[in-house]
Scaffold this active site. Structure first.
Site, PDB file in Angstrom:
ATOM      1  N   ARG A 253      -8.042  -8.889  14.016  1.00 33.67           N
ATOM      2  CA  ARG A 253      -8.458  -7.652  13.364  1.00 33.67           C
ATOM      3  C   ARG A 253      -9.328  -7.996  12.160  1.00 33.67           C
ATOM      4  NH1 ARG A 253      -3.283  -3.788  12.279  1.00 33.67           N
ATOM      5  NH2 ARG A 253      -4.072  -3.797  10.162  1.00 33.67           N
TER       6      ARG A 253
ATOM      7  N   ARG B 203      -1.836 -13.021  13.844  1.00 33.78           N
ATOM      8  CA  ARG B 203      -1.859 -11.849  14.742  1.00 33.78           C
ATOM      9  C   ARG B 203      -3.156 -11.810  15.558  1.00 33.78           C
ATOM     10  NH1 ARG B 203      -0.584  -6.134  12.517  1.00 33.78           N
ATOM     11  NH2 ARG B 203      -1.996  -6.791  10.866  1.00 33.78           N
TER      12      ARG B 203
ATOM     13  N   LYS C 118       6.360  -3.326  10.973  1.00 37.56           N
ATOM     14  CA  LYS C 118       6.563  -1.883  11.198  1.00 37.56           C
ATOM     15  C   LYS C 118       6.131  -1.488  12.609  1.00 37.56           C
ATOM     16  CE  LYS C 118       3.762  -0.707   7.828  1.00 37.56           C
ATOM     17  NZ  LYS C 118       3.336  -2.039   7.363  1.00 37.56           N
TER      18      LYS C 118
ATOM     19  N   ARG D  64       1.831   6.365   2.201  1.00 35.72           N
ATOM     20  CA  ARG D  64       1.503   5.112   1.516  1.00 35.72           C
ATOM     21  C   ARG D  64       1.288   5.321   0.027  1.00 35.72           C
ATOM     22  NH1 ARG D  64      -0.550   2.210   6.193  1.00 35.72           N
ATOM     23  NH2 ARG D  64      -0.995   0.060   5.643  1.00 35.72           N
TER      24      ARG D  64
ATOM     25  N   ARG E 172      -4.892  -6.173   0.662  1.00 38.31           N
ATOM     26  CA  ARG E 172      -3.964  -5.178   1.223  1.00 38.31           C
ATOM     27  C   ARG E 172      -2.582  -5.304   0.590  1.00 38.31           C
ATOM     28  NH1 ARG E 172      -4.524  -6.591   7.299  1.00 38.31           N
ATOM     29  NH2 ARG E 172      -2.744  -5.227   7.581  1.00 38.31           N
TER      30      ARG E 172
HETATM   31  P1  AP5 Z   1       3.210  -5.836  12.791  1.00 40.56           P
HETATM   32  O1  AP5 Z   1       4.349  -5.252  13.530  1.00 40.56           O
HETATM   33  O2  AP5 Z   1       1.826  -5.549  13.284  1.00 40.56           O
HETATM   34  O3  AP5 Z   1       3.328  -5.463  11.248  1.00 40.56           O
HETATM   35  P2  AP5 Z   1       2.965  -4.127  10.486  1.00 40.56           P
HETATM   36  O4  AP5 Z   1       3.993  -3.950   9.415  1.00 40.56           O
HETATM   37  O5  AP5 Z   1       2.782  -2.994  11.441  1.00 40.56           O
HETATM   38  O6  AP5 Z   1       1.599  -4.594   9.822  1.00 40.56           O
HETATM   39  P3  AP5 Z   1       0.132  -4.030   9.856  1.00 40.56           P
HETATM   40  O7  AP5 Z   1      -0.706  -5.136   9.295  1.00 40.56           O
HETATM   41  O8  AP5 Z   1      -0.281  -3.471  11.161  1.00 40.56           O
HETATM   42  O9  AP5 Z   1       0.335  -2.861   8.868  1.00 40.56           O
HETATM   43  P4  AP5 Z   1      -0.537  -2.340   7.773  1.00 40.56           P
HETATM   44  O10 AP5 Z   1       0.440  -1.435   7.190  1.00 40.56           O
HETATM   45  O11 AP5 Z   1      -1.219  -3.188   6.806  1.00 40.56           O
HETATM   46  O12 AP5 Z   1      -1.782  -1.860   8.631  1.00 40.56           O
HETATM   47  P5  AP5 Z   1      -2.139  -0.426   9.193  1.00 40.56           P
HETATM   48  O13 AP5 Z   1      -2.664  -0.636  10.539  1.00 40.56           O
HETATM   49  O14 AP5 Z   1      -1.020   0.536   8.979  1.00 40.56           O
HETATM   50  O15 AP5 Z   1       3.437  -7.427  12.688  1.00 40.56           O
HETATM   51  C1  AP5 Z   1       2.466  -8.266  12.091  1.00 40.56           C
HETATM   52  C2  AP5 Z   1       2.450  -9.633  12.849  1.00 40.56           C
HETATM   53  O16 AP5 Z   1       3.691 -10.300  12.651  1.00 40.56           O
HETATM   54  C3  AP5 Z   1       2.269  -9.470  14.364  1.00 40.56           C
HETATM   55  O17 AP5 Z   1       1.461 -10.513  14.833  1.00 40.56           O
HETATM   56  C4  AP5 Z   1       3.707  -9.589  14.909  1.00 40.56           C
HETATM   57  O18 AP5 Z   1       3.735 -10.139  16.229  1.00 40.56           O
HETATM   58  C5  AP5 Z   1       4.366 -10.531  13.909  1.00 40.56           C
HETATM   59  N1  AP5 Z   1       5.782 -10.213  13.682  1.00 40.56           N
HETATM   60  C6  AP5 Z   1       6.362  -8.996  13.592  1.00 40.56           C
HETATM   61  N2  AP5 Z   1       7.687  -9.104  13.382  1.00 40.56           N
HETATM   62  C7  AP5 Z   1       7.942 -10.433  13.312  1.00 40.56           C
HETATM   63  C8  AP5 Z   1       9.145 -11.205  13.113  1.00 40.56           C
HETATM   64  N3  AP5 Z   1      10.339 -10.624  12.918  1.00 40.56           N
HETATM   65  N4  AP5 Z   1       9.029 -12.567  13.118  1.00 40.56           N
HETATM   66  C9  AP5 Z   1       7.824 -13.161  13.316  1.00 40.56           C
HETATM   67  N5  AP5 Z   1       6.664 -12.493  13.526  1.00 40.56           N
HETATM   68  C10 AP5 Z   1       6.725 -11.148  13.515  1.00 40.56           C
HETATM   69  O19 AP5 Z   1      -3.299  -0.004   8.187  1.00 40.56           O
HETATM   70  C11 AP5 Z   1      -4.556  -0.640   8.186  1.00 40.56           C
HETATM   71  C12 AP5 Z   1      -5.456   0.048   7.152  1.00 40.56           C
HETATM   72  O20 AP5 Z   1      -5.619   1.453   7.481  1.00 40.56           O
HETATM   73  C13 AP5 Z   1      -4.976   0.061   5.713  1.00 40.56           C
HETATM   74  O21 AP5 Z   1      -5.299  -1.151   5.038  1.00 40.56           O
HETATM   75  C14 AP5 Z   1      -5.729   1.276   5.163  1.00 40.56           C
HETATM   76  O22 AP5 Z   1      -7.075   0.968   4.884  1.00 40.56           O
HETATM   77  C15 AP5 Z   1      -5.705   2.257   6.314  1.00 40.56           C
HETATM   78  N6  AP5 Z   1      -4.530   3.160   6.293  1.00 40.56           N
HETATM   79  C16 AP5 Z   1      -3.515   3.220   7.208  1.00 40.56           C
HETATM   80  N7  AP5 Z   1      -2.617   4.146   6.861  1.00 40.56           N
HETATM   81  C17 AP5 Z   1      -3.050   4.699   5.702  1.00 40.56           C
HETATM   82  C18 AP5 Z   1      -2.521   5.692   4.817  1.00 40.56           C
HETATM   83  N8  AP5 Z   1      -1.356   6.307   5.074  1.00 40.56           N
HETATM   84  N9  AP5 Z   1      -3.227   5.993   3.702  1.00 40.56           N
HETATM   85  C19 AP5 Z   1      -4.408   5.392   3.438  1.00 40.56           C
HETATM   86  N10 AP5 Z   1      -4.953   4.425   4.207  1.00 40.56           N
HETATM   87  C20 AP5 Z   1      -4.275   4.078   5.329  1.00 40.56           C
END
Ligand code: AP5
Length: 214
Positions: free
Chosen positions: A160, A127, A13, A88, A171
C-alpha cells in the site's frame, strides 16, 4: 451487535473485524477501504483524498462522517455493524452518537486493540495487498502460498502507498495526537474492551470473542 474497532495503524483491526464478520454475519465498515475506493475516482474529491492519504494525514471529519452516515443507513446494517477505523477524532465520535441516536441505535462495545509502536512498524512494513481482490497478507505472519501472488484470485500482491516507512511514522503520530484520546472517551462511557494485540491472530480473536461474550 453494534461495534467499533479502535487501535493504531497496523494493530490488526481489519484482520480481526473480518474474522468477526464471518462469525456474526454483520458487515465490516472500513473507512480506509471506502476512502481507497474514493481516491481512484477522477474527481476533485478523489484527488483531495489521494493527496491526504499519501501523506498519512486524516481526511476531514465532514467528508468521513457523511460517508459513514450513508453506509450505516444501508439495510445490511440492520442486525449490526463493525466500524473499522471510524471514529478517529472526538468530533467524529460525537457525530456518530448523533447519527446512532437518530437511527435509534446504540453502541454495544468498543474493541480497543493495543499494540506498541515498534510492533506496528514491523507489521505494516510486511503487509502486502492483492491489487485485484484486496485480500491482505503479511510476508512473515500470513504469507501467500506463492510469493507475490494472491492465493484467492492469482492477482499481483503490492505494498500500500501509505505503508512506506515515512508515511507509517506520520500515521502513528497522527493516531497518538487525534485518535488515542478516544480510548479515554469510550472508557468513561463504560464501552471499552481493551485487548492485548501482541499475540497470534487466533489468540487475539479468542480474546475479542471472550470480551464480547460471543
Ligand atoms: P491489519 O489488520 O491490516 O491492521 P489495521 O489495524 O487494520 O491497520 P491499517 O493499517 O489497515 O489501519 P489504519 O487504521 O492505519 O488504515 P486505514 O485503512 O483505516 O494488520 C496489519 C498487518 O499486520 C497485516 O499485514 C496483518 O496480516 C498483520 N497482522 C495483523 N494481526 C497480526 C498479529 N496478531 N500478529 C502478526 N501480524 C498481524 O486508513 C488509511 C487512511 O485512510 C488513514 O491514514 C487516513 O488518511 C484515512 N482514513 C481512514 N479512516 C479515516 C477516518 N475515520 N477519518 C479520517 N481519515 C481516515
Amino acid at each position: 451487535m453494534n461495534l467499533i474497532f479502535l487501535g493504531p495503524p497496523g494493530a490488526g483491526k481489519g484482520t480481526q473485524a473480518k474474522k468477526l464478520v464471518d462469525l456474526l454475519g454483520i458487515p465490516q465498515i472500513s473507512t480506509g477501504d471506502i476512502l481507497r475506493e474514493k481516491k481512484r475516482e477522477d474527481s476533485p474529491l478523489g484527488h483531495k483524498v489521494r493527496e491526504i492519504m499519501s501523506e498519512g494525514k486524516l481526511v476531514p471529519d465532514e467528508i468521513v462522517i457523511e460517508i459513514v452516515k450513508e453506509r450505516l443507513g444501508k439495510p445490511d446494517c440492520g442486525k449490526g455493524f463493525i466500524l473499522d477505523g471510524f471514529p478517529r477524532t472526538i468530533p467524529q465520535a460525537e457525530a456518530l452518537e448523533k447519527i446512532l441516536a437518530e437511527m435509534r441505535k446504540q453502541l454495544d462495545a468498543v474493541v480497543y486493540i493495543d499494540v506498541p509502536d515498534e510492533e506496528l512498524i514491523r507489521r505494516i512494513s510486511g503487509r502486502r495487498v492483492c491489487e485485484e481482490c484486496g485480500e491482505e497478507y503479511h510476508i512473515i505472519f500470513k504469507p501467500p502460498r506463492v510469493e507475490g501472488v494472491c492465493d484467492k484470485c492469482g492477482g499481483k500482491l503490492i505494498q500500500r502507498e501509505d505503508d512506506k516507512e515515512e508515511v507509517v511514522k506520520k500515521r502513528i503520530e497522527v493516531y497518538n495526537e487525534s485518535t488515542a484520546p478516544l480510548v479515554d472517551f469510550y472508557e468513561k462511557k463504560g464501552l471499552l474492551k481493551k485487548i492485548n494485540g501482541v499475540a497470534s491472530m487466533e489468540n487475539v480473536f479468542e480474546s475479542i470473542k471472550t470480551s464480547l461474550g460471543v
